[in-house]
Motif scaffolding. Structure first.
Motif, PDB file in Angstrom:
ATOM      1  N   GLY A  18     -56.796 -65.013 -15.357  1.00 12.16           N
ATOM      2  CA  GLY A  18     -57.662 -63.389 -15.192  1.00 12.16           C
ATOM      3  C   GLY A  18     -55.956 -63.410 -13.843  1.00 12.16           C
ATOM      4  O   GLY A  18     -54.766 -63.706 -13.083  1.00 12.16           O
ATOM      5  N   ILE A  19     -56.005 -61.670 -13.038  1.00  8.83           N
ATOM      6  CA  ILE A  19     -55.682 -61.363 -12.473  1.00  8.83           C
ATOM      7  C   ILE A  19     -55.493 -61.984 -10.780  1.00  8.83           C
ATOM      8  O   ILE A  19     -56.677 -61.901 -10.067  1.00  8.83           O
ATOM      9  N   ASN A  20     -54.198 -62.102 -10.142  1.00 12.94           N
ATOM     10  CA  ASN A  20     -54.635 -63.119  -8.728  1.00 12.94           C
ATOM     11  C   ASN A  20     -54.598 -62.101  -8.019  1.00 12.94           C
ATOM     12  O   ASN A  20     -52.871 -62.056  -6.503  1.00 12.94           O
ATOM     13  N   GLU A  48     -50.620 -62.637  -6.353  1.00  9.49           N
ATOM     14  CA  GLU A  48     -50.673 -61.160  -6.984  1.00  9.49           C
ATOM     15  C   GLU A  48     -49.837 -61.174  -8.188  1.00  9.49           C
ATOM     16  O   GLU A  48     -49.306 -60.237  -9.036  1.00  9.49           O
ATOM     17  N   GLU A  49     -50.275 -62.080  -9.083  1.00 11.16           N
ATOM     18  CA  GLU A  49     -49.163 -63.070 -10.133  1.00 11.16           C
ATOM     19  C   GLU A  49     -50.868 -62.270 -10.478  1.00 11.16           C
ATOM     20  O   GLU A  49     -51.910 -62.223 -10.304  1.00 11.16           O
ATOM     21  N   SER A  50     -50.219 -63.170 -12.331  1.00 13.81           N
ATOM     22  CA  SER A  50     -52.137 -63.065 -13.344  1.00 13.81           C
ATOM     23  C   SER A  50     -51.163 -64.351 -14.825  1.00 13.81           C
ATOM     24  O   SER A  50     -50.928 -64.496 -13.877  1.00 13.81           O
ATOM     25  N   THR A  51     -52.318 -64.767 -15.085  1.00 11.65           N
ATOM     26  CA  THR A  51     -52.275 -65.924 -16.092  1.00 11.65           C
ATOM     27  C   THR A  51     -53.448 -65.682 -16.883  1.00 11.65           C
ATOM     28  O   THR A  51     -54.062 -64.797 -16.692  1.00 11.65           O
ATOM     29  N   ASP A  52     -52.981 -65.870 -17.704  1.00 10.62           N
ATOM     30  CA  ASP A  52     -53.921 -65.325 -19.097  1.00 10.62           C
ATOM     31  C   ASP A  52     -54.021 -66.951 -19.678  1.00 10.62           C
ATOM     32  O   ASP A  52     -54.112 -66.869 -21.269  1.00 10.62           O
ATOM     33  N   GLU A  53     -54.199 -67.791 -19.401  1.00  7.57           N
ATOM     34  CA  GLU A  53     -55.052 -69.089 -19.522  1.00  7.57           C
ATOM     35  C   GLU A  53     -55.084 -69.553 -18.712  1.00  7.57           C
ATOM     36  O   GLU A  53     -55.621 -69.765 -17.436  1.00  7.57           O
TER      37      GLU A  53
END
Length: 532
Positions: free
Chosen positions: A165-167, A180-185
Motif C-alpha cells: 500500500g501507500i507508505n 512516502e513511497e508505495s508498494t503494490d506487492e
C-alpha cells in the motif's frame, strides 16, 4: 448517493449527543491516571477563608445520582480513586488472547477493489477477488488478513507480517519501501530487536493510516500515523516515533493485552483482567475517557504503561456503584463498543446515525443553526448502555462506520444505522425521497440465501461482506471501487440492495474463512475445500 457525499464525516453532519447527565471527567476516570503518575500543582495561597473544595461527580448509569459534597474532606487529586458509598465489582476469570485470535490457517489470499493495497504487482484494479501470487509462490500459511484505509496487512502462522500500500508517514514500513513511497506487492516487515523481544505477533488491527499488532506475551505494537478532523495528530513523542518505525504502545510486563481492534484513528485494547484501554484520536468521543473531546490532552491519548488509557466502567445500580469488567470489545469508524461481563453492551463515540445502539435525540427548532445546520451534539463521550444491542445476544463481530453489521455466535446477522444506498442489505430503501427506510435505530435481522449461517462479517462506509460456514461469500451496499467483488462494470448500478453471492475463478475449489473490507478494497482468506 454520490460517493463523495458518503466519503466524508464532518462535525456538521454529526448528530447530537444522546441525552445524558454531565459527568465530571476526573471522577469518571475519563482523564484520570492511577496513583503514582501525576502530582497536582499546588494552588497559589490566598488571604482569607479557603473556598470549599468540590467533590467530583461519579459516572453512573442512566438513573445515577451525583454523590453529595462532604464538608471538611480533602480535595481528591485526579489520581485518586472515585469516592462512593458502596462499590461492587463484577469478577471474571482471566482472559487469554487464545479466546480471540483467528485459528483457521489459510493458504490463499484474494483481493478486489482499487489501489496498491490490492497486492497485485502492476495491477491496481480488480472487480472480482483475485489471488495474491506471493502467498502461494512462497507457500505462506496465513491466519489473518486486514484491510486498512490505504494499506493491507497479512499475518502468517509464525508471526511474520507482510504489507503493501501507500507508505504515508510510516504506514507501510516494509523492507525496501522508501518513506512516502508505495508498494503494490506484499513485502515482509522486519522489526528491531526491542520489538521482537515483546513476543510473537498473533493479531493485527488496522485503521485509516496505521496498524497495530498484539503479541502472545500481551504487548501491543503500532506504526503509521493518526489523524483527526483537523488533520494529522502530532502532539506526543510516541506519535512521532510511530511514523518513523514500529513502537511499543503497551508493555506486557506492565499490562497484558488479549485483544485489539481499531477504528479510523483510534485503537481499543482489552486486557486479561477485563479492563478496556483506548489510544489515539478522541475528538468524536471514541476513547470514552473524557467529555471534553475537543480539548483532550495528549497524555490521555498515549501511555506506554496503559495507566492513563483505562476506560472507567462504573455505573450505579440501585444503592451500589458497580465496576463492570469487559469480556469483549469492538471498534470501527469513530466508535467503540464494550460487551460487559454483566451481559450488557456499552458504547461511546460518534452516534450520528444511531449506530451505537442509542436512540438519536430528536431535532428541535433549538437545534437548527442560523444557516439551517444541525447543531445537535451526537457524540457520546463516556460509556453508556446501548439498549438496541440487547442482552440476549452475544456478538462475536461488530463492524461498520455509519451502519453496523453484527454477527451473533449462533451465526445470525443483525444490522442497524444508516441505510441509504441500502447499506444494511435489507433492500428497503427506495431512493433519496425515502424518509422512512433510510435509518434504523434498532437491530434488524438480515436474511441470507437458503437460511445459511454466517461465520464472519466485515463492514466499512456503506459496504459490507459476510462469509458462511461453508465458505461462500456475500456482499452488499455501495460498490464504489469494486470492493464488493461482484464484477460490476462502470455503467452498472453500483447499489447492491441485498446480500449477493460473490463468485470468481480464483475462488473455485476454495472456501473463504476470513475477510476484511475497507472503503476502497477487500481482502479474503481462503483454504482449499478438501482441507479441514
Amino acid at each position: 448517493m454520490d460517493t463523495s457525499e458518503q466519503a466524508q464525516i464532518t462535525n456538521e453532519e454529526a448528530p447530537a449527543e444522546v441525552e445524558m447527565e454531565k459527568i465530571d471527567e476526573i471522577s469518571s476516570g475519563a482523564e484520570a491516571e492511577p496513583e503514582q503518575t501525576i502530582e497536582p500543582k499546588t494552588p497559589a495561597r490566598r488571604r482569607g477563608r479557603k473556598p470549599a473544595a468540590k467533590v467530583p461527580a461519579t459516572p453512573v448509569a442512566e438513573e445515577a445520582e451525583t454523590p453529595q459534597k462532604t464538608r471538611g474532606r480533602k480535595r481528591k487529586t485526579e489520581c485518586s480513586p472515585t469516592p462512593s458509598r458502596k462499590t461492587a465489582k463484577i469478577t471474571q476469570s482471566l482472559l487469554s488472547y487464545t479466546d480471540f485470535v483467528p485459528n483457521i490457517v489459510g493458504d490463499r489470499v484474494l483481493s478486489c477493489g482499487e489501489g496498491e493495497a490490492l497486492g497485485h504487482p502492476g495491477r491496481t484494479t480488480t472487480k472480482k477477488p483475485r489471488k495474491v501470487d506471493i502467498v502461494e509462490e512462497d507457500e505462506l500459511k496465513i491466519v489473518q488478513v486486514v484491510a486498512g484505509g490505504v494499506h493491507s496487512a497479512i499475518l502468517s502462522t509464525d508471526g511474520t507480517v507482510y504489507m503493501c500500500g501507500i507508505n504515508e508517514k510510516g504506514t507501510v514500513p516494509a523492507d525496501g519501501v522508501e518513506p512516502e513511497e508505495s508498494t503494490d506487492e506484499f513485502t515482509k516487515l522486519t522489526f528491531p530487536d526491542e520489538i521482537t523481544a515483546e513476543g510473537k505477533i498473533v493479531m493485527l488491527a488496522a485503521g485509516a493510516s496505521f496498524t497495530a499488532a498484539l503479541t502472545d506475551l500481551g504487548s501491543v505494537i503500532a506504526w503509521g500515523n493518526l489523524r483527526d478532523s483537523s488533520g494529522e495528530i502530532d502532539v506526543h513523542p510516541l506519535l512521532h516515533k510511530m511514523k518513523e518505525s514500529p513502537v511499543i504502545i503497551v508493555h506486557h510486563k506492565l499490562r497484558r493485552i488479549v485483544k485489539i481492534c481499531a477504528g479510523e484513528n483510534h485503537l481499543v485494547m482489552l486486557d486479561e483482567k477485563g479492563e478496556v484501554l483506548t489510544f489515539g484520536d478522541g475528538t468524536m468521543g471514541q476513547l470514552g475517557r473524557s467529555s471534553r473531546t475537543s480539548t483532550i490532552r495528549s497524555k490521555f491519548m498515549v501511555s506506554e504503561s496503559g495507566s492513563s488509557l483505562i476506560v472507567r466502567m462504573r455505573f450505579r445500580v440501585k444503592s451500589k456503584f458497580i465496576d463492570v469488567l469487559a469480556k469483549n470489545v469492538f471498534a470501527s469508524g469513530f466508535w467503540t463498543l464494550v460487551h460487559g461481563e454483566d451481559g450488557k453492551y456499552y458504547a461511546f463515540g460518534l452516534n450520528n446515525y444511531g449506530q451505537l445502539g442509542i436512540k438519536v435525540k430528536e431535532e428541535t427548532t433549538e437545534d437548527v443553526g442560523p444557516e439551517g445546520q444541525d447543531n445537535r451534539e451526537l457524540r457520546v463521550p463516556l460509556p453508556v448502555a446501548a439498549p438496541s444491542y440487547g442482552a440476549e445476544l452475544t456478538f462475536t463481530q461488530v463492524d461498520g462506520v455509519q451502519h453496523i453489521v453484527a454477527r451473533a455466535e449462533n451465526g445470525d446477522v443483525y444490522v442497524m444505522g444508516k441505510n441509504t444506498d441500502n447499506a444494511l442489505g435489507l433492500g428497503t430503501w427506495t431512493g433519496k425521497e425515502d424518509q422512512v427506510h433510510w435509518l434504523y435505530e434498532t437491530m434488524q435481522k438480515l436474511e441470507f440465501e437458503e437460511g445459511k449461517k454466517i461465520a464472519g462479517v466485515s463492514a466499512k462506509l456503506a459496504t459490507s461482506v459476510a462469509w458462511t460456514d461453508d465458505g461462500d461469500v456475500y456482499s452488499w451496499g455501495f460498490d464504489s471501487t469494486g470492493q464488493l467483488g461482484l464484477g460490476l462494470k462502470d455503467d452498472d448500478d453500483k447499489m447492491v440492495p441485498k446480500p449477493e453471492k460473490v463468485t470468481s475463478a480464483h475462488l473455485d475449489g476454495f472456501r473463504v474463512v476470513g475477510g476484511s473490507i475497507s472503503d476502497q478494497h477487500t481482502l479474503f482468506l481462503a483454504v482449499k475445500k478438501d482441507d479441514n
